[in-house]
Design a protein around this motif. Sequence first.
Motif, PDB file in Angstrom:
ATOM      1  N   PHE A 108       0.825  -1.200   0.000  1.00 37.82           N
ATOM      2  CA  PHE A 108       0.000   0.000   0.000  1.00 37.82           C
ATOM      3  C   PHE A 108       0.867   1.261   0.000  1.00 37.82           C
ATOM      4  CE2 PHE A 108      -2.297   3.416   2.153  1.00 37.82           C
ATOM      5  CZ  PHE A 108      -3.339   3.569   1.252  1.00 37.82           C
ATOM      6  N   ALA A 109       1.947   1.272   0.766  1.00 34.54           N
ATOM      7  CA  ALA A 109       2.824   2.438   0.812  1.00 34.54           C
ATOM      8  C   ALA A 109       3.489   2.689  -0.549  1.00 34.54           C
ATOM      9  CB  ALA A 109       3.881   2.262   1.899  1.00 34.54           C
ATOM     10  N   PHE A 110       3.793   1.619  -1.287  1.00 36.66           N
ATOM     11  CA  PHE A 110       4.356   1.787  -2.622  1.00 36.66           C
ATOM     12  C   PHE A 110       3.306   2.306  -3.610  1.00 36.66           C
ATOM     13  CE2 PHE A 110       7.971  -1.006  -1.445  1.00 36.66           C
ATOM     14  CZ  PHE A 110       8.992  -0.232  -1.976  1.00 36.66           C
ATOM     15  N   GLU A 111       2.063   1.911  -3.451  1.00 37.71           N
ATOM     16  CA  GLU A 111       1.001   2.267  -4.391  1.00 37.71           C
ATOM     17  C   GLU A 111       0.185   3.490  -3.977  1.00 37.71           C
ATOM     18  OE1 GLU A 111       0.454   0.961  -7.388  1.00 37.71           O
ATOM     19  OE2 GLU A 111       2.256  -0.238  -7.036  1.00 37.71           O
ATOM     20  N   ALA A 112       0.415   4.034  -2.793  1.00 33.22           N
ATOM     21  CA  ALA A 112      -0.422   5.116  -2.259  1.00 33.22           C
ATOM     22  C   ALA A 112      -0.473   6.326  -3.187  1.00 33.22           C
ATOM     23  CB  ALA A 112       0.070   5.519  -0.874  1.00 33.22           C
ATOM     24  N   ASN A 113       0.669   6.759  -3.702  1.00 31.76           N
ATOM     25  CA  ASN A 113       0.669   7.937  -4.562  1.00 31.76           C
ATOM     26  C   ASN A 113       0.003   7.661  -5.905  1.00 31.76           C
ATOM     27  OD1 ASN A 113       1.867   9.634  -2.674  1.00 31.76           O
ATOM     28  ND2 ASN A 113       3.909   8.976  -3.242  1.00 31.76           N
ATOM     29  N   ALA A 114       0.138   6.450  -6.430  1.00 31.38           N
ATOM     30  CA  ALA A 114      -0.572   6.086  -7.660  1.00 31.38           C
ATOM     31  C   ALA A 114      -2.081   6.083  -7.413  1.00 31.38           C
ATOM     32  CB  ALA A 114      -0.107   4.728  -8.162  1.00 31.38           C
ATOM     33  N   LEU A 115      -2.494   5.594  -6.259  1.00 29.75           N
ATOM     34  CA  LEU A 115      -3.909   5.619  -5.898  1.00 29.75           C
ATOM     35  C   LEU A 115      -4.407   7.051  -5.723  1.00 29.75           C
ATOM     36  CD1 LEU A 115      -3.916   2.614  -3.434  1.00 29.75           C
ATOM     37  CD2 LEU A 115      -5.082   2.721  -5.654  1.00 29.75           C
ATOM     38  N   ARG A 116      -3.538   7.935  -5.232  1.00 29.71           N
ATOM     39  CA  ARG A 116      -3.918   9.340  -5.106  1.00 29.71           C
ATOM     40  C   ARG A 116      -4.110   9.964  -6.487  1.00 29.71           C
ATOM     41  NH1 ARG A 116      -0.817  14.513  -2.731  1.00 29.71           N
ATOM     42  NH2 ARG A 116      -2.651  15.842  -2.627  1.00 29.71           N
ATOM     43  N   ARG A 117      -3.209   9.644  -7.428  1.00 30.38           N
ATOM     44  CA  ARG A 117      -3.379  10.151  -8.788  1.00 30.38           C
ATOM     45  C   ARG A 117      -4.696   9.662  -9.389  1.00 30.38           C
ATOM     46  NH1 ARG A 117       2.065  10.272  -8.567  1.00 30.38           N
ATOM     47  NH2 ARG A 117       2.443   8.064  -8.843  1.00 30.38           N
ATOM     48  N   TRP A 118      -5.018   8.389  -9.155  1.00 31.27           N
ATOM     49  CA  TRP A 118      -6.274   7.824  -9.650  1.00 31.27           C
ATOM     50  C   TRP A 118      -7.463   8.569  -9.051  1.00 31.27           C
ATOM     51  CZ3 TRP A 118     -10.124   5.105  -6.951  1.00 31.27           C
ATOM     52  CH2 TRP A 118     -11.112   4.533  -7.752  1.00 31.27           C
ATOM     53  N   SER A 119      -7.426   8.820  -7.742  1.00 29.79           N
ATOM     54  CA  SER A 119      -8.515   9.535  -7.071  1.00 29.79           C
ATOM     55  C   SER A 119      -8.648  10.956  -7.604  1.00 29.79           C
ATOM     56  CB  SER A 119      -8.274   9.578  -5.562  1.00 29.79           C
ATOM     57  OG  SER A 119      -8.403   8.298  -5.010  1.00 29.79           O
ATOM     58  N   LEU A 120      -7.526  11.619  -7.812  1.00 26.70           N
ATOM     59  CA  LEU A 120      -7.577  12.977  -8.363  1.00 26.70           C
ATOM     60  C   LEU A 120      -8.197  12.970  -9.757  1.00 26.70           C
ATOM     61  CD1 LEU A 120      -4.119  14.390  -7.225  1.00 26.70           C
ATOM     62  CD2 LEU A 120      -6.377  15.157  -6.453  1.00 26.70           C
ATOM     63  N   GLY A 121      -7.848  11.980 -10.568  1.00 30.80           N
ATOM     64  CA  GLY A 121      -8.426  11.869 -11.905  1.00 30.80           C
ATOM     65  C   GLY A 121      -9.940  11.701 -11.861  1.00 30.80           C
ATOM     66  N   ARG A 122     -10.421  10.925 -10.907  1.00 32.81           N
ATOM     67  CA  ARG A 122     -11.864  10.744 -10.754  1.00 32.81           C
ATOM     68  C   ARG A 122     -12.559  12.029 -10.314  1.00 32.81           C
ATOM     69  NH1 ARG A 122     -14.820   6.458 -10.149  1.00 32.81           N
ATOM     70  NH2 ARG A 122     -15.816   7.265  -8.277  1.00 32.81           N
ATOM     71  N   LYS A 123     -11.821  12.925  -9.659  1.00 35.72           N
ATOM     72  CA  LYS A 123     -12.403  14.172  -9.161  1.00 35.72           C
ATOM     73  C   LYS A 123     -12.236  15.334 -10.142  1.00 35.72           C
ATOM     74  CE  LYS A 123     -11.574  12.888  -4.385  1.00 35.72           C
ATOM     75  NZ  LYS A 123     -10.747  13.138  -3.190  1.00 35.72           N
ATOM     76  N   GLY A 124     -11.746  15.061 -11.339  1.00 39.88           N
ATOM     77  CA  GLY A 124     -11.643  16.120 -12.338  1.00 39.88           C
ATOM     78  C   GLY A 124     -10.281  16.755 -12.470  1.00 39.88           C
ATOM     79  N   TRP A 125      -9.250  16.136 -11.943  1.00 42.80           N
ATOM     80  CA  TRP A 125      -7.894  16.653 -12.074  1.00 42.80           C
ATOM     81  C   TRP A 125      -7.184  15.857 -13.171  1.00 42.80           C
ATOM     82  CZ3 TRP A 125      -5.834  20.502  -8.804  1.00 42.80           C
ATOM     83  CH2 TRP A 125      -6.669  20.902  -7.762  1.00 42.80           C
ATOM     84  N   GLU A 126      -6.349  16.533 -13.956  1.00 40.20           N
ATOM     85  CA  GLU A 126      -5.577  15.838 -14.970  1.00 40.20           C
ATOM     86  C   GLU A 126      -4.097  16.166 -14.817  1.00 40.20           C
ATOM     87  OE1 GLU A 126      -6.918  16.924 -18.840  1.00 40.20           O
ATOM     88  OE2 GLU A 126      -6.668  19.051 -18.477  1.00 40.20           O
ATOM     89  N   ILE A 127      -3.278  15.249 -15.277  1.00 41.31           N
ATOM     90  CA  ILE A 127      -1.828  15.455 -15.226  1.00 41.31           C
ATOM     91  C   ILE A 127      -1.449  16.417 -16.335  1.00 41.31           C
ATOM     92  CG2 ILE A 127       0.437  14.368 -15.435  1.00 41.31           C
ATOM     93  CD1 ILE A 127      -0.851  11.781 -14.377  1.00 41.31           C
ATOM     94  N   VAL A 128      -0.786  17.520 -15.961  1.00 41.11           N
ATOM     95  CA  VAL A 128      -0.391  18.523 -16.944  1.00 41.11           C
ATOM     96  C   VAL A 128       1.117  18.635 -17.082  1.00 41.11           C
ATOM     97  CG1 VAL A 128      -2.501  19.874 -16.728  1.00 41.11           C
ATOM     98  CG2 VAL A 128      -0.557  20.389 -15.242  1.00 41.11           C
ATOM     99  N   ASP A 129       1.859  18.040 -16.161  1.00 41.68           N
ATOM    100  CA  ASP A 129       3.307  18.146 -16.224  1.00 41.68           C
ATOM    101  C   ASP A 129       3.934  17.082 -15.333  1.00 41.68           C
ATOM    102  OD1 ASP A 129       5.783  19.129 -16.959  1.00 41.68           O
ATOM    103  OD2 ASP A 129       5.593  21.046 -15.909  1.00 41.68           O
ATOM    104  N   ILE A 130       5.176  16.774 -15.613  1.00 39.42           N
ATOM    105  CA  ILE A 130       5.987  15.910 -14.763  1.00 39.42           C
ATOM    106  C   ILE A 130       7.276  16.667 -14.509  1.00 39.42           C
ATOM    107  CG2 ILE A 130       7.187  13.705 -14.573  1.00 39.42           C
ATOM    108  CD1 ILE A 130       5.095  12.572 -16.536  1.00 39.42           C
ATOM    109  N   VAL A 131       7.599  16.870 -13.232  1.00 35.95           N
ATOM    110  CA  VAL A 131       8.765  17.678 -12.873  1.00 35.95           C
ATOM    111  C   VAL A 131       9.633  16.939 -11.868  1.00 35.95           C
ATOM    112  CG1 VAL A 131       7.687  19.914 -13.346  1.00 35.95           C
ATOM    113  CG2 VAL A 131       7.415  18.891 -11.111  1.00 35.95           C
TER     114      VAL A 131
END
Length: 161
Positions: free
Chosen positions: A88-111
């Motif tokens: 879960f600790a390894f996947e937590a940030n990926a799950l956060r990205r998934w949750s953000l995508g469901r809430k209307g957020w999109e990836i616009v950059d990688i830094v």
Amino acid sequence: MGMKTYTVHRRRDAFSSDDEEARIILVKEGFNWPALFFPLIWLLFRRMWLVTLAWLAVTVLIGVLGSWLGEAHEGSVTIVTILVSIWFAFEANALRRWSLGRKGWEIVDIVSGEDRWQAELSHFRRAETAVPFTSAASPHGAGRRARGVPVVGGLFPEAGR
């Protein structure tokens, strides 16, 4: 210390350039220590409701399995619990990205940066000189893209525009 990589998320319905800092979220790639030691608090703080329900279901399932197997397999249940926590600790940030995508957020950059502040600075410096991007959700209907493919902050403008 090393460089850290972050994905930059922006709301799909955010088009004005007013208060850009308040409309982006940076999510670090990699292992998440708070999610390892305080998973429920971390999930609730991030408002990841579906992931919280799934995490609770897995936790209850492991507990029920442990009581069903009895004391003879207590060590095995402990090992499974530890392995699930680490996963879960390894996947937590990926799950956060998934949750953000469901809430209307999109990836616009990688830094990348030594820390979050440098990564944000890198994003805003690049955003100052980037060609504006178009999205399927733009108010003018401009810009078509494949479903599920993120538009990255103007780095890949459409041909003919």
